[in-house]
Structure formats: structure tokens, C-alpha cells
Design an enzyme around this catalytic site. Structure first.
Site, mmCIF file in Angstrom:
data_model
loop_
_atom_site.group_PDB
_atom_site.id
_atom_site.type_symbol
_atom_site.label_atom_id
_atom_site.label_comp_id
_atom_site.label_asym_id
_atom_site.label_seq_id
_atom_site.Cartn_x
_atom_site.Cartn_y
_atom_site.Cartn_z
ATOM 1 N N LYS A 160 0.838 -1.202 0.000
ATOM 2 C CA LYS A 160 0.000 0.000 0.000
ATOM 3 C C LYS A 160 0.876 1.257 0.000
ATOM 4 O O LYS A 160 1.833 1.354 0.747
ATOM 5 C CB LYS A 160 -0.920 -0.003 1.219
ATOM 6 C CG LYS A 160 -1.861 -1.204 1.264
ATOM 7 C CD LYS A 160 -2.757 -1.197 2.472
ATOM 8 C CE LYS A 160 -1.972 -1.382 3.758
ATOM 9 N NZ LYS A 160 -2.855 -1.581 4.936
ATOM 10 N N THR A 193 -7.815 9.821 8.264
ATOM 11 C CA THR A 193 -7.356 8.565 7.672
ATOM 12 C C THR A 193 -7.344 7.410 8.671
ATOM 13 O O THR A 193 -6.786 6.349 8.389
ATOM 14 C CB THR A 193 -5.933 8.745 7.109
ATOM 15 O OG1 THR A 193 -5.049 9.154 8.173
ATOM 16 C CG2 THR A 193 -5.897 9.801 6.011
ATOM 17 N N GLY A 195 -8.089 4.192 10.308
ATOM 18 C CA GLY A 195 -8.779 2.973 9.925
ATOM 19 C C GLY A 195 -8.766 2.668 8.443
ATOM 20 O O GLY A 195 -9.499 1.776 7.988
ATOM 21 N N THR A 196 -7.928 3.350 7.660
ATOM 22 C CA THR A 196 -7.901 3.082 6.223
ATOM 23 C C THR A 196 -7.446 1.651 5.927
ATOM 24 O O THR A 196 -8.017 0.982 5.063
ATOM 25 C CB THR A 196 -6.979 4.076 5.487
ATOM 26 O OG1 THR A 196 -5.729 4.151 6.180
ATOM 27 C CG2 THR A 196 -7.606 5.447 5.411
ATOM 28 N N GLY A 197 -6.419 1.186 6.633
ATOM 29 C CA GLY A 197 -5.924 -0.168 6.395
ATOM 30 C C GLY A 197 -6.939 -1.223 6.783
ATOM 31 O O GLY A 197 -7.115 -2.226 6.057
ATOM 32 N N CYS A 198 -7.615 -1.017 7.895
ATOM 33 C CA CYS A 198 -8.655 -1.954 8.343
ATOM 34 C C CYS A 198 -9.795 -1.995 7.327
ATOM 35 O O CYS A 198 -10.303 -3.063 6.972
ATOM 36 C CB CYS A 198 -9.206 -1.531 9.697
ATOM 37 S SG CYS A 198 -7.978 -1.293 10.991
#
Length: 249
Positions: A160, A193, A195-198
Site C-alpha cells: 500500500k 485517515t 482505519g484506512t488499512g482496516c
């Protein structure tokens, strides 16, 4: 057709922006049926994590067993684990399931709080081999040894680029034996941003649970995250949450 049954194995975020809460919102908005195995309870908000209580591995195993034995599972997302013992028990349980697993190797929260020690990171090896996709961000990829080490493992991963520099965000899907697939987009300038990965990993798991091919699941999940970033409600004084409910899947 019934909704795909998606199990998220992750930590709880008391402020609702990341972890289990972000996963459940994402899965539900995208038309999945969300179930959870909570690995840790955190006290956190947009400014950081102030307390963490990691649950015992036996309780996490029991949560997984309860979901699998009754409701059933079509796909799994793994997030924050909390300890090497939890990583091991999760790998044991998921090794018996013939469903796609998306592993988000959570090490540090968006706020900068450390969520995985060196021993826990070392225990990620089994999960990376078990998963159909591992989704490290820039710092996590470096901690896992970079592209060379990931390719040597022979695993499929999504590098990412949201934490990188520049006006373009490049997410690179690397599948063993194939050319890397680069997905690009303009950077969305926002402090919201959290919690973007979750959100991304649970969206990928939901699309895989619906039967989409991996590359399409990743691309559609990326578009969902971008929509959620633009729909952020503006809450909090730090890294605020996304607008899951208003995002387009």
C-alpha cells in the site's frame, strides 16, 4: 442469495474508527454478514491509544469456533493480533478452513502507537503463508524485509502506498510468477485517515467472499476506501474516522 459471511479477527477500537468497528461497518455497507473474534480491547481515539488489554488465546479460539461451527464463514480478515500466542492459535484455526484469508499485518496505529512487538511480528510468517493476500503499508513492508523478502517468501501481497510521498498513490499487487500490478490514484489530502488499512482489508475480504477474483476485489476495495475518505465526517482532533456509511461500494 444470502450475504457472504465475513469473519474479522482484530482488536476493538473504542472510538469506532478502526479495528473491529471499522471492519463491521465496511462489511455491512458492502453487503456482507459481519462476525468478529476480538483479540484485544483498546482505549483509543483520533489522538492515539491510551490502553490495551490483550485477550487470552483460548477465548479468541472459542470466538472463531463459535462462528465457524454455526454460521459458517466465506472469507476472513485478520488485523491486530496482540501476541505471538494469538497469532499461532489463529493460524491453527484458519489452517483448517478452505476460504480466502486477507491478512493486514497491523504493527502501528495511524496515530503512531505500537500494536505489535518483535515476537508478534515474527509470528506473522505462518499467517502470510496461509493468507491469499497480505496488505502491508510502507512501514510494515519495511519491517517485513521489503519487496525482496516478501517475494522470497513466495506470498501474494499488496504494497500500500498511502503513507508514501507525492501526489500519486501507488498500490502494488504482487502475485508470485506474475508482473506486479500497479493501481494508482491521486492523493486525497485529508487528516481523516484513521482505519484506512482496516477498511481496505475488510473490503477486500468481503469482495472475495462474494466470489470476485483477487485483482478485482482489491481494485474495488481501493475505490471504496477513496470514497470513504472523501465522505469523512470530520470527527476528532487528530486522525479522524472515515465515512463508511456514506461511501460507495
Amino acid at each position: 442469495m444470502p450475504p457472504p459471511r465475513i469473519l474479522t479477527i482484530a482488536g476493538s477500537d473504542s472510538s469506532g474508527g478502526a479495528g473491529i468497528q471499522a471492519d463491521i461497518k465496511t462489511i455491512t455497507v458492502l453487503g456482507g454478514y459481519a462476525m468478529s473474534a476480538i483479540t484485544a480491547i483498546t482505549a483509543q481515539n483520533t489522538l492515539g491509544v491510551t490502553a490495551v488489554e490483550v485477550l487470552v488465546p483460548a477465548l479468541i479460539a472459542a470466538q472463531i469456533d463459535a462462528c465457524v461451527s454455526d454460521i459458517g464463514v466465506d472469507a476472513v480478515k485478520i488485523g491486530m493480533l496482540g501476541s505471538p500466542e494469538i497469532a499461532a492459535v489463529v493460524a491453527d484455526r484458519l489452517g483448517a478452513l478452505a476460504v480466502p484469508v486477507v491478512f493486514d499485518p497491523v504493527m502501528v496505529a495511524t496515530s503512531g502507537s505500537v500494536l505489535a512487538d518483535a515476537a508478534t511480528i515474527a509470528a506473522f510468517e505462518r499467517l502470510m503463508q496461509l493468507a491469499v493476500l497480505t496488505t502491508p503499508n510502507v512501514a510494515e513492508l519495511a519491517a517485513l524485509g521489503g519487496h525482496q523478502a516478501m517475494q522470497a517468501r513466495g506470498v501474494t501481497y499488496l504494497a500500500k502506498g498511502g503513507d508514501g510521498e507525492g501526489e500519486r498513490v501507488d498500490d502494488v499487487l504482487v502475485v508470485p510468477g506474475a508482473q506486479p500490478h500497479v493501481m494508482s490514484g491521486s492523493r486525497i489530502h485529508t487528516r481523516h485517515t484513521h482505519g484506512t488499512g482496516c477498511t481496505l482489508s475488510s473490503a477486500i475480504a468481503t469482495y472475495l467472499g462474494k466470489g470476485l477474483p483477487l485483482a478485482e476485489a482489491v481494485d474495488r476495495a481501493r475505490l471504496f476506501v477513496r470514497s470513504a475518505l472523501r465522505a469523512a465526517p470530520g470527527f476528532g482532533a487528530g486522525s479522524g474516522p472515515l465515512g463508511h456509511g456514506e461511501a460507495r461500494g
